[in-house]
Scaffold this motif. Structure first.
Motif, PDB file in Angstrom:
ATOM      1  N   ALA A   1       0.869  -1.308  -0.216  1.00  0.00           N
ATOM      2  CA  ALA A   1      -0.193   0.040   0.231  1.00  0.00           C
ATOM      3  C   ALA A   1       0.917   1.071  -0.323  1.00  0.00           C
ATOM      4  O   ALA A   1       1.529   1.450   0.739  1.00  0.00           O
ATOM      5  CB  ALA A   1      -0.729  -0.117   1.065  1.00  0.00           C
ATOM      6  N   LEU A   2       0.323   1.906  -0.246  1.00  0.00           N
ATOM      7  CA  LEU A   2       1.089   3.359  -0.958  1.00  0.00           C
ATOM      8  C   LEU A   2       0.314   4.615  -1.070  1.00  0.00           C
ATOM      9  O   LEU A   2      -0.799   4.613  -0.496  1.00  0.00           O
ATOM     10  CB  LEU A   2       2.221   3.281  -2.723  1.00  0.00           C
ATOM     11  CG  LEU A   2       2.052   2.917  -3.031  1.00  0.00           C
ATOM     12  CD1 LEU A   2       2.914   2.443  -4.341  1.00  0.00           C
ATOM     13  CD2 LEU A   2       3.990   2.115  -1.718  1.00  0.00           C
ATOM     14  N   TYR A   3       1.335   5.994  -0.980  1.00  0.00           N
ATOM     15  CA  TYR A   3       0.359   7.626  -0.623  1.00  0.00           C
ATOM     16  C   TYR A   3       1.407   7.851  -2.280  1.00  0.00           C
ATOM     17  O   TYR A   3       2.257   8.647  -1.808  1.00  0.00           O
ATOM     18  CB  TYR A   3       1.047   8.069   0.329  1.00  0.00           C
ATOM     19  CG  TYR A   3       0.860   7.451   1.974  1.00  0.00           C
ATOM     20  CD1 TYR A   3      -1.148   7.309   2.019  1.00  0.00           C
ATOM     21  CD2 TYR A   3       1.502   6.947   2.466  1.00  0.00           C
ATOM     22  CE1 TYR A   3      -0.765   6.936   3.599  1.00  0.00           C
ATOM     23  CE2 TYR A   3       1.036   6.583   4.053  1.00  0.00           C
ATOM     24  CZ  TYR A   3      -0.306   5.907   4.156  1.00  0.00           C
ATOM     25  OH  TYR A   3      -0.570   6.079   5.484  1.00  0.00           O
ATOM     26  N   PRO A   4       0.813   7.387  -3.087  1.00  0.00           N
ATOM     27  CA  PRO A   4       0.524   7.649  -4.718  1.00  0.00           C
ATOM     28  C   PRO A   4       1.053   9.533  -4.703  1.00  0.00           C
ATOM     29  O   PRO A   4       1.197   9.692  -5.850  1.00  0.00           O
ATOM     30  CB  PRO A   4       0.622   6.669  -5.260  1.00  0.00           C
ATOM     31  CG  PRO A   4      -0.902   6.621  -4.342  1.00  0.00           C
ATOM     32  CD  PRO A   4      -0.583   6.523  -3.064  1.00  0.00           C
ATOM     33  N   GLU A   5       0.326   9.592  -4.047  1.00  0.00           N
ATOM     34  CA  GLU A   5      -0.312  11.179  -5.153  1.00  0.00           C
ATOM     35  C   GLU A   5       1.605  12.108  -4.710  1.00  0.00           C
ATOM     36  O   GLU A   5       1.351  13.101  -5.779  1.00  0.00           O
ATOM     37  CB  GLU A   5      -0.867  12.476  -4.128  1.00  0.00           C
ATOM     38  CG  GLU A   5      -2.023  11.574  -3.901  1.00  0.00           C
ATOM     39  CD  GLU A   5      -3.674  11.820  -2.947  1.00  0.00           C
ATOM     40  OE1 GLU A   5      -3.421  12.044  -1.791  1.00  0.00           O
ATOM     41  OE2 GLU A   5      -4.212  12.515  -4.149  1.00  0.00           O
ATOM     42  N   ASN A   6       1.822  11.988  -3.520  1.00  0.00           N
ATOM     43  CA  ASN A   6       3.442  13.277  -3.207  1.00  0.00           C
ATOM     44  C   ASN A   6       4.783  11.916  -3.271  1.00  0.00           C
ATOM     45  O   ASN A   6       4.525  10.883  -3.389  1.00  0.00           O
ATOM     46  CB  ASN A   6       3.500  13.216  -1.932  1.00  0.00           C
ATOM     47  CG  ASN A   6       2.563  14.106  -1.419  1.00  0.00           C
ATOM     48  OD1 ASN A   6       1.608  14.584  -1.806  1.00  0.00           O
ATOM     49  ND2 ASN A   6       1.815  13.008  -0.075  1.00  0.00           N
ATOM     50  N   THR A   7       5.314  12.735  -4.098  1.00  0.00           N
ATOM     51  CA  THR A   7       6.590  12.534  -4.756  1.00  0.00           C
ATOM     52  C   THR A   7       7.589  12.617  -3.782  1.00  0.00           C
ATOM     53  O   THR A   7       7.679  14.739  -3.577  1.00  0.00           O
ATOM     54  CB  THR A   7       7.514  12.117  -6.044  1.00  0.00           C
ATOM     55  OG1 THR A   7       6.061  12.119  -6.556  1.00  0.00           O
ATOM     56  CG2 THR A   7       8.566  11.954  -6.857  1.00  0.00           C
ATOM     57  N   TYR A   8       8.658  12.211  -3.076  1.00  0.00           N
ATOM     58  CA  TYR A   8      10.232  12.904  -2.327  1.00  0.00           C
ATOM     59  C   TYR A   8      11.780  12.382  -2.911  1.00  0.00           C
ATOM     60  O   TYR A   8      11.692  12.622  -3.928  1.00  0.00           O
ATOM     61  CB  TYR A   8      10.057  12.273  -0.996  1.00  0.00           C
ATOM     62  CG  TYR A   8       8.744  12.777  -0.056  1.00  0.00           C
ATOM     63  CD1 TYR A   8       8.750  13.659   0.837  1.00  0.00           C
ATOM     64  CD2 TYR A   8       7.273  11.806  -0.378  1.00  0.00           C
ATOM     65  CE1 TYR A   8       7.185  13.638   2.056  1.00  0.00           C
ATOM     66  CE2 TYR A   8       6.860  11.794   0.043  1.00  0.00           C
ATOM     67  CZ  TYR A   8       6.455  12.615   1.428  1.00  0.00           C
ATOM     68  OH  TYR A   8       4.656  12.429   1.811  1.00  0.00           O
ATOM     69  N   TYR A   9      11.727  13.776  -3.091  1.00  0.00           N
ATOM     70  CA  TYR A   9      13.307  14.240  -3.987  1.00  0.00           C
ATOM     71  C   TYR A   9      14.076  14.113  -2.808  1.00  0.00           C
ATOM     72  O   TYR A   9      14.527  15.691  -1.886  1.00  0.00           O
ATOM     73  CB  TYR A   9      12.748  15.773  -4.873  1.00  0.00           C
ATOM     74  CG  TYR A   9      11.517  15.236  -5.516  1.00  0.00           C
ATOM     75  CD1 TYR A   9      12.266  14.698  -7.240  1.00  0.00           C
ATOM     76  CD2 TYR A   9      10.717  16.152  -5.366  1.00  0.00           C
ATOM     77  CE1 TYR A   9      10.912  14.896  -7.663  1.00  0.00           C
ATOM     78  CE2 TYR A   9       9.760  15.472  -6.505  1.00  0.00           C
ATOM     79  CZ  TYR A   9      10.005  15.002  -7.397  1.00  0.00           C
ATOM     80  OH  TYR A   9       8.949  14.926  -8.786  1.00  0.00           O
ATOM     81  N   GLU A  10      15.297  12.811  -2.492  1.00  0.00           N
ATOM     82  CA  GLU A  10      16.334  13.314  -1.776  1.00  0.00           C
ATOM     83  C   GLU A  10      17.000  14.169  -2.286  1.00  0.00           C
ATOM     84  O   GLU A  10      17.890  13.834  -3.489  1.00  0.00           O
ATOM     85  CB  GLU A  10      16.722  11.679  -1.586  1.00  0.00           C
ATOM     86  CG  GLU A  10      18.026  11.734  -0.527  1.00  0.00           C
ATOM     87  CD  GLU A  10      17.966  10.336   0.082  1.00  0.00           C
ATOM     88  OE1 GLU A  10      19.154   9.940   0.592  1.00  0.00           O
ATOM     89  OE2 GLU A  10      18.167   9.549  -0.848  1.00  0.00           O
ATOM     90  N   VAL A  11      17.678  15.246  -1.258  1.00  0.00           N
ATOM     91  CA  VAL A  11      19.075  15.604  -1.544  1.00  0.00           C
ATOM     92  C   VAL A  11      19.393  16.278  -0.672  1.00  0.00           C
ATOM     93  O   VAL A  11      18.980  15.896   0.694  1.00  0.00           O
ATOM     94  CB  VAL A  11      18.107  17.348  -1.846  1.00  0.00           C
ATOM     95  CG1 VAL A  11      19.162  18.395  -1.790  1.00  0.00           C
ATOM     96  CG2 VAL A  11      17.245  17.417  -2.544  1.00  0.00           C
TER      97      VAL A  11
END
Length: 895
Positions: free
Chosen positions: A680-690
């Motif tokens: 199961a996911l929360y697919p609406e948000n994408t996080y960008y690792e910096v």
């Protein structure tokens, strides 16, 4: 299946809450008028509360004039009152009203929690993807839910006031005060009543409307009246934050608490007792100011964590509409402290207490009538309730103004002028400055209202809100708070009688310390702006003077330290605001020479966005100030996995909230899902690792969030690294759509031999070797199959990367598994093998490399702001406990 029962039950509770509020209003009103058996009112004789006779003000004796009817004989205090049937009915009605309000809330949450998308409210604000905490946020995202939340808190406070009115002093205030309470509840309940009369008149907006009722003309319901959507629209992405779970309830509790002193004030005027109400109202005013202030600061912290304008306060009209009542309430709090000694303080207290509640109603009208629709990003759309909201506001304006005007003659007057050497004078000046600050804010914020009024008379207004609202408000407010900071120091010295015999000598030492500390901070911090210097000196002065007072108080009785502690917190907040806002520094300076954004040729824009944003390619380190930063790729959030996981490790199922693991999902050595599992996911948000690498070699990562929303475009939220002396605040300004498939360019072919060099998407590539393999991802290689893998070495600016396309013969079928590199923007396949020439043919496609455009700030000393907020709250708590104990001690004497 349409679940109509819970909606009908909820609507029944709404009607019941409205009717019982009206019954309680009438019954309490009749009880107050005395339409019952005669009840003698207990009077409280305290020298400091006497209306007639002599009182001390400014160190001199002043005569007070008051009508004889303002006090009654204490000999009647012990008479047992007759049974009051109207009050009994009112109490039961209000308690039933409170239960009905709870029933409304429970019904609405049941609909949201169970995903009954046949209801318009659940479909509009919720979705299957939301976790439980955000389902709670759905409850108050809409107008109906926010009114219900306000209604709930008022009901809770009303029940508390009823149950605590067992003493003689409580009983005498209950009926008139609760009349106001119940009337407010009737108005609030009417806002969610949802009753339509004819084709034009609508009373309230019901949260229990079915979709078929809300959108009767929709084609889908014409074809299928029983249609139920499989999912809802979901919660606004910007509200998907834990602060939105606790900020609105706190803020609306603050709204509700402004009603308590207002109700006491109206009851005092009604009973011709314009002073006695202050004693029971003072602890509630303190509590209300504290809670409303906490709610406002929670909103600021939410904005800091969620919005990407780079701060915590933007002077948005909706922010202002809540801030102004708080300023006035704090002003009323200070005048309450001088009301016992000064009729000027008493009259001002009545005006400010009334104004606080009316400003809450006015802010409600501003934010929910749609009048700020073009001026604020936070305002609600008009649900057709603007007329009802206006009636609500005007009803209480008329009630309060008329009653205050008629009872004004009963307020005692002072013949002696206030002296500058009295604490009452300085408290009054402080309250005045707070109100002037509030007036400047609300006067500008109300420009859309002025325009609407002129339009209703057929006039055209050219008034507009300031183009740069932050600069406009700061230009005025900085000076108001300079004065407030100075007054907190002088006022505390006056309050604790440190300035005797009309001499100011006691302020010399704190003044010298202030100048020395300020000079050091100005020199060390290279502060060159004169306005910043003045604000810093004022804040340090408030810190030093209140600190001096606090040290003296603690040696005696710490219970009296609330005011000094709260003022120290305010001084720290001003210092935190000064440094975090005035010396915020952009560290994401673009030194690449690449044009990130186009310059606006129609303005004098110096292409600030191009200068203050940096472009990061995947896994390509860049220098940013003292940091080396590297974009490490897209991340996604799984429901049962802590932290974030690489997006490429999960194949997201479109239109669903699940994905299939492409490899084992591990965190901290623990395997949460094996390859092939559905998670199961929360697919609406994408996080960008910096990734940030400090000069010391220490590495930390930030995960700014972005969502490409169909309705709202790119919604970006920052991530912050909190340090003791500063915050590193990072957000993305531009990203490729994470849900979009790569657009590959035309295929290019290269035939090369081992050790040959060729160009691969502008990179130099070398075919190092071709070897046999028994492992190909996604395929099983048996003994009868044949598989080889090429080793292509690509040399880029950041070093070397190896690509390994495979060539498989399985069951007499040929497969060409591609190797994709997001970092290089390349897809390569091994298509042919020519044994005669020893050459290998590769098919290559190019696409846009993965990237982000990001902006980063350093926010110095912002923790001082948050620490100051906590200290202010501590000061309020100490003061609340002290004032409540005083009131309870007096109340217990009357039981």
């Amino acid at each position: 299946m349409i679940h109509t029962t819970v909606g009908q039950l909820g609507h029944f509770f709404v009607i019941l809450s409205f009717v019982t509020a009206l019954v309680a209003t009438v019954a309490y009103f009749l009880s107050s008028l005395g339409r019952r058996a005669s009840v003698e009112v207990v009077s409280i004789e305290e020298p400091q509360l006497a209306y007639a006779g002599e009182s001390t003000f400014g160190g001199k004796t002043a005569k007070r004039k008051a009508p004889a009817q303002l006090s009654r004989s204490g000999s009647q205090a012990n008479q047992k009152p007759a049974k009051d049937d109207w009050k009994t009915l009112a109490r039961w009605s209000f308690c039933l009203h409170a239960l009905a309000v709870f029933g409304v809330g429970a019904s609405l949450y049941y609909i949201i929690y169970n995903h009954y998308f046949e209801y318009h409210y659940a479909w509009s604000h919720s979705s299957l993807a939301l976790p439980v905490q955000y389902m709670i946020s759905c409850f108050w995202e809409g107008q109906e839910g926010s009114f219900l939340l306000w209604l709930f808190w008022d009901a809770v406070l009303g029940v508390i006031l009823i149950t605590t009115s067992r003493s003689a002093i409580g009983k005498q205030w209950e009926a008139p005060m609760m009349t106001v309470f119940a009337l407010v509840q009737a108005f609030l309940a009417s806002m969610i009543l949802g009753v339509v009369f004819g084709d034009t008149f609508k009373l309230g907006s019901s949260p229990f409307l079915l979709l078929t009722e809300a959108m009767p003309d929709a084609p889908i319901f014409t074809a299928d009246p029983t249609f139920v959507p499989k999912d809802g629209n979901g919660l606004n992405p910007l509200l998907q934050n834990y602060w939105m779970v606790i900020h609105p309830p706190t803020l609306f509790l603050g709204f509700a608490l402004t009603l308590v002193p207002f109700a006491y004030c109206i009851a005092g005027l009604w009973r011709n007792q314009p002073l006695e109400w202050i004693r029971p109202a003072l602890p509630w005013t303190l509590f209300g100011a504290m809670i409303l202030g906490i709610g406002i600061m929670m909103g600021g912290y939410w904005a800091y964590e969620t919005l990407n304008f780079g701060g915590y306060w933007n002077w948005d009209p909706v922010e202002n509409a809540v801030f102004v009542p708080w300023l006035v309430m704090v002003g009323a709090l200070h005048t309450m402290l001088i009301a016992k000694r000064s009729s000027t303080g008493l009259k001002t207290t009545i005006i400010l207490t009334i104004a606080t509640f009316l400003l809450i109603l006015y802010s409600t009208f501003l934010t929910r009538s749609g009048i700020l629709g073009n001026a604020s990003v936070h305002s609600f759309t008009d649900l057709g309730l603007s007329g009802q909201l206006l009636v609500y506001l005007l009803a209480f304006v008329v009630l309060a103004v008329v009653l205050a005007a008629r009872k004004w003659k009963y307020i005692p007057t002072d013949e002696q002028e206030a002296s500058v050497y009295t604490k009452e004078f300085w408290l009054f000046i402080g309250a005045t400055v707070l109100c002037l600050s509030a007036f400047q804010i609300i006067a500008t914020t109300s420009i859309p209202v002025y325009n609407k009024i002129l339009e209703s008379f057929g006039k055209i207004s050219n008034l507009a809100l300031p183009a740069d609202q932050i600069a406009h408000y700061n230009k005025f407010q900085v000076w108001f708070f300079v004065v407030i900071a100075l007054l907190t120091g002088v006022g505390q010295f006056m309050w604790w009688r440190r300035l005797d015999n009309k001499k100011w000598d006691a302020l010399i030492t704190p003044g010298i310390i202030t100048l020395l500390v300020s000079a050091g901070l100005i020199a060390f911090g290279s502060i060159k702006n004169p306005v910043y210097m003045i604000l810093l000196v004022a804040a340090v002065f408030a810190l030093v003077t209140n600190g001096t007072i606090l040290l003296g108080i603690i040696r005696g009785n710490y219970r009296f330290s609330g005011g000094a502690i709260a003022h120290i917190g305010l001084a720290l907040m001003l210092i935190g605001i000064l440094y975090s806002a005035g010396f915020s520094k952009v560290i994401s300076i673009n030194t690449s020479g690449l044009l990130i954004s186009k310059q606006d040729e129609f303005t004098k824009n110096d292409n600030k966005e191009n200068k203050e944003n940096t472009l990061l390619w995947l896994n390509q380190p860049e220098r940013m100030g003292t940091y080396q930063i590297t974009y490490r790729g897209q991340r996604i959030e799984a429901r049962d996995v802590p932290g974030y996981i690489p997006r490429k490790d999960v194949m997201v199922i479109e239109g669903d909230y699940h994905g299939i693991a492409q490899k084992n999902i591990e965190q901290n050595g623990k395997v949460y899902h094996k390859k092939g599992d559905t998670l199961a996911l929360y697919p609406e948000n994408t996080y960008y690792e910096v990734e940030y690498r400090e000069p010391s070699g220490k590495v930390f990562s930030l995960f700014p969030r972005a969502q490409v929303n169909e309705r709202m475009g790119l919604l970006a939220s920052p991530d912050t690294r909190h340090k003791a002396d500063r915050d590193i605040y990072t957000y993305v300004n531009s990203v490729p759509d994470p849900s979009a498939e790569n657009k590959w360019e035309k295929t290019e072919t290269y035939s090369v031999a081992i050790k040959d060099t060729f160009f691969l998407n502008d990179y130099v590539a070398i075919l190092d070797d071709v070897v046999r393999t028994n492992e190909v991802e996604g395929m099983e290689i048996s003994a009868s199959d044949a598989a080889i893998r090429a080793r292509v070495r690509v040399m880029s600016k950041n070093g070397e990367q190896t690509l390994n396309p495979a060539f498989v013969i399985k069951n007499r079928m040929v497969a060409h598994p591609a190797e994709v590199s997001d970092e290089l923007g390349v897809r390569i396949q091994l298509n042919e093998i020519d044994p005669q020439t020893g050459k290998f043919t590769f098919a290559v496609n190019r696409t846009q490399r993965d990237y982000i455009v990001m902006k980063a700030f350093e926010k110095p000393l912002i923790n001082v702001l948050w620490i100051g907020t906590l200290i202010v709250v501590l000061g309020f708590l100490i003061a609340i406990v002290r004032r409540y104990r005083e009131f309870r001690k007096m109340r217990d004497k009357m039981i």
